[in-house]
Design an enzyme around this catalytic site. Sequence first.
Site, PDB file in Angstrom:
ATOM      1  CG  ASP A 196       6.376   9.631  13.429  1.00  0.00           C
ATOM      2  OD1 ASP A 196       5.860   8.503  13.240  1.00  0.00           O
ATOM      3  OD2 ASP A 196       5.761  10.581  13.962  1.00  0.00           O
ATOM      4  N   GLY A 197       6.514   8.493  10.401  1.00  0.00           N
ATOM      5  CA  GLY A 197       5.770   8.760   9.163  1.00  0.00           C
ATOM      6  C   GLY A 197       5.699   7.579   8.199  1.00  0.00           C
ATOM      7  CG  ASN A 198       8.143   4.143   8.738  1.00  0.00           C
ATOM      8  OD1 ASN A 198       8.793   5.071   8.261  1.00  0.00           O
ATOM      9  ND2 ASN A 198       8.684   3.229   9.525  1.00  0.00           N
ATOM     10  N   GLY A 199       3.761   4.929   8.310  1.00  0.00           N
ATOM     11  CA  GLY A 199       2.370   4.565   8.034  1.00  0.00           C
ATOM     12  C   GLY A 199       1.734   5.541   7.068  1.00  0.00           C
ATOM     13  NE  ARG A 200       1.957  10.394   9.870  1.00  0.00           N
ATOM     14  CZ  ARG A 200       2.723  11.224  10.545  1.00  0.00           C
ATOM     15  NH1 ARG A 200       2.600  12.517  10.345  1.00  0.00           N
ATOM     16  NH2 ARG A 200       3.603  10.782  11.411  1.00  0.00           N
ATOM     17  NE  ARG A 238       0.203   1.770  10.705  1.00  0.00           N
ATOM     18  CZ  ARG A 238       0.581   3.008  11.019  1.00  0.00           C
ATOM     19  NH1 ARG A 238      -0.052   4.032  10.483  1.00  0.00           N
ATOM     20  NH2 ARG A 238       1.551   3.226  11.863  1.00  0.00           N
ATOM     21  CG  HIS A 260       6.617  -0.224   9.529  1.00  0.00           C
ATOM     22  ND1 HIS A 260       6.727   0.998  10.141  1.00  0.00           N
ATOM     23  CD2 HIS A 260       5.416  -0.730   9.939  1.00  0.00           C
ATOM     24  CE1 HIS A 260       5.662   1.220  10.894  1.00  0.00           C
ATOM     25  NE2 HIS A 260       4.846   0.185  10.787  1.00  0.00           N
ATOM     26  CD  GLU A 283       5.192   4.698  25.452  1.00  0.00           C
ATOM     27  OE1 GLU A 283       6.166   4.676  24.664  1.00  0.00           O
ATOM     28  OE2 GLU A 283       5.321   4.835  26.682  1.00  0.00           O
ATOM     29  CG  LEU A 315      27.806   5.184  13.229  1.00  0.00           C
ATOM     30  CD1 LEU A 315      27.616   6.629  13.700  1.00  0.00           C
ATOM     31  CD2 LEU A 315      26.962   4.945  11.978  1.00  0.00           C
ATOM     32  NE  ARG A 333       7.668  12.342  15.960  1.00  0.00           N
ATOM     33  CZ  ARG A 333       7.054  11.772  16.971  1.00  0.00           C
ATOM     34  NH1 ARG A 333       7.354  12.112  18.202  1.00  0.00           N
ATOM     35  NH2 ARG A 333       6.120  10.850  16.766  1.00  0.00           N
ATOM     36  CB  SER A 360       6.814   9.968  20.922  1.00  0.00           C
ATOM     37  OG  SER A 360       5.932  10.767  20.171  1.00  0.00           O
TER      38      SER A 360
HETATM   39  C1  IPE Z   1       7.463   7.389  18.042  1.00  0.00           C
HETATM   40  O1  IPE Z   1       6.554   7.428  16.993  1.00  0.00           O
HETATM   41  C2  IPE Z   1       8.129   6.052  18.109  1.00  0.00           C
HETATM   42  C3  IPE Z   1       8.963   5.710  16.966  1.00  0.00           C
HETATM   43  C4  IPE Z   1       9.225   6.448  15.927  1.00  0.00           C
HETATM   44  C5  IPE Z   1       9.574   4.416  17.053  1.00  0.00           C
HETATM   45  P1  IPE Z   1       4.997   7.176  17.217  1.00  0.00           P
HETATM   46  O2  IPE Z   1       4.364   7.347  15.876  1.00  0.00           O
HETATM   47  O3  IPE Z   1       4.767   5.891  17.903  1.00  0.00           O
HETATM   48  O4  IPE Z   1       4.590   8.359  18.201  1.00  0.00           O
HETATM   49  P2  IPE Z   1       3.215   9.103  18.426  1.00  0.00           P
HETATM   50  O5  IPE Z   1       2.213   8.054  18.790  1.00  0.00           O
HETATM   51  O6  IPE Z   1       2.842   9.776  17.142  1.00  0.00           O
HETATM   52  O7  IPE Z   1       3.485  10.084  19.510  1.00  0.00           O
HETATM   53  C1  IPE Z   2       7.253   5.205  12.670  1.00  0.00           C
HETATM   54  O1  IPE Z   2       6.260   5.335  11.713  1.00  0.00           O
HETATM   55  C2  IPE Z   2       7.667   3.779  12.882  1.00  0.00           C
HETATM   56  C3  IPE Z   2       7.245   3.199  14.166  1.00  0.00           C
HETATM   57  C4  IPE Z   2       6.652   3.827  15.128  1.00  0.00           C
HETATM   58  C5  IPE Z   2       7.529   1.788  14.361  1.00  0.00           C
HETATM   59  P1  IPE Z   2       4.740   5.240  12.101  1.00  0.00           P
HETATM   60  O2  IPE Z   2       4.310   3.814  11.984  1.00  0.00           O
HETATM   61  O3  IPE Z   2       4.482   5.860  13.422  1.00  0.00           O
HETATM   62  O4  IPE Z   2       4.057   6.096  10.957  1.00  0.00           O
HETATM   63  P2  IPE Z   2       2.856   7.122  11.122  1.00  0.00           P
HETATM   64  O5  IPE Z   2       3.253   8.102  12.165  1.00  0.00           O
HETATM   65  O6  IPE Z   2       1.668   6.321  11.525  1.00  0.00           O
HETATM   66  O7  IPE Z   2       2.725   7.739   9.781  1.00  0.00           O
HETATM   67 MG    MG Z   3       4.060   7.765  13.995  1.00  0.00          MG
END
Ligand code: IPE
Ligand code: IPE
Ligand code: MG
Length: 240
Positions: A16-20, A29, A33, A63, A127, A184, A192
């Site tokens: 998680d956190g790619n977008g941020r 964003r 990724h 989702e 693995l 996470r 999630s």
């Molecule tokens: C969970 O992350 C799904 C993946 C990392 C693939 P999200 O970013 O979608 O989850 P929420 O919306 O913050 O709970």
């Molecule tokens: C996780 O990073 C990757 C996927 C859910 C595909 P996010 O895209 O959720 O990044 P944030 O949480 O918005 O920073």
């Molecule tokens: Mg996220």
Amino acid sequence: MSEKRVVPKHVAIIMDGNGRWAKQRGKERYEGHLAGVESVRSVVRGAVRNGVKWLTLYAFSTENWGRPTAEVEAIMQLFCRTVMNEGESLAKQGVRVLILGERTRFSEEVLEMIDRIETTTAEGSRLTLVLAFNYSSRRELVLATQAIARRVADGEISVDDIDEELVSSSLMTASIPDPDLVIRTSGECRLSNFLLWQASYAEFYFPEIMWPDFDEGAFEEALEVYCHRERRFGKVLDES
Ligand code: IPE
Ligand code: IPE
Ligand code: MG
């Protein structure tokens, strides 16, 4: 790397956190990724080096289809490109890839890539890399419940035959051991919809760093944290 360290057999990661990460750098964003793929390479290397036998990466939740079409499309394209480029290298490292999730809503191209990566890497024995892609734990439990109910209705099993083992073996993860460690990234402390049944006795670790910053060193750190955890499984440990 310490020789005596207890290594988890199965590490599962919510990437998680790619977008941020991207936004913090004034990028789109999608670039987050893209940068995250390098982290995937790093943790795969780290897992192989440390003798972790199973690594599950949550790459796309059911989702996540609810995100803007352009982002979903970009993630699908990135998946296809990564599979195309990495298959051979993964096979060389002895990595077998399994895709976990419902095979619905995907384009023909994505379905083809899933097939391709699973076939190219089928012989890997160092693995198993499980990519959770279009995965939802609740949906998985619903499907398992339906499958079990059908078997009861058909007279193949009775209600009393339903036990934990049968439920586990009716899930999409039937062939995969439960995770020992769930990580996470990005500081979020929630599952999630990830491995709800399977993670019942997992250890959890929530580092603050964003997924694109998670490298082999960060993976090593997670393993280090894990080996100091005391897993009791509801019992009292021998005090001697
Ligand atoms: C969970 O992350 C799904 C993946 C990392 C693939 P999200 O970013 O979608 O989850 P929420 O919306 O913050 O709970
Ligand atoms: C996780 O990073 C990757 C996927 C859910 C595909 P996010 O895209 O959720 O990044 P944030 O949480 O918005 O920073
Ligand atoms: Mg996220």
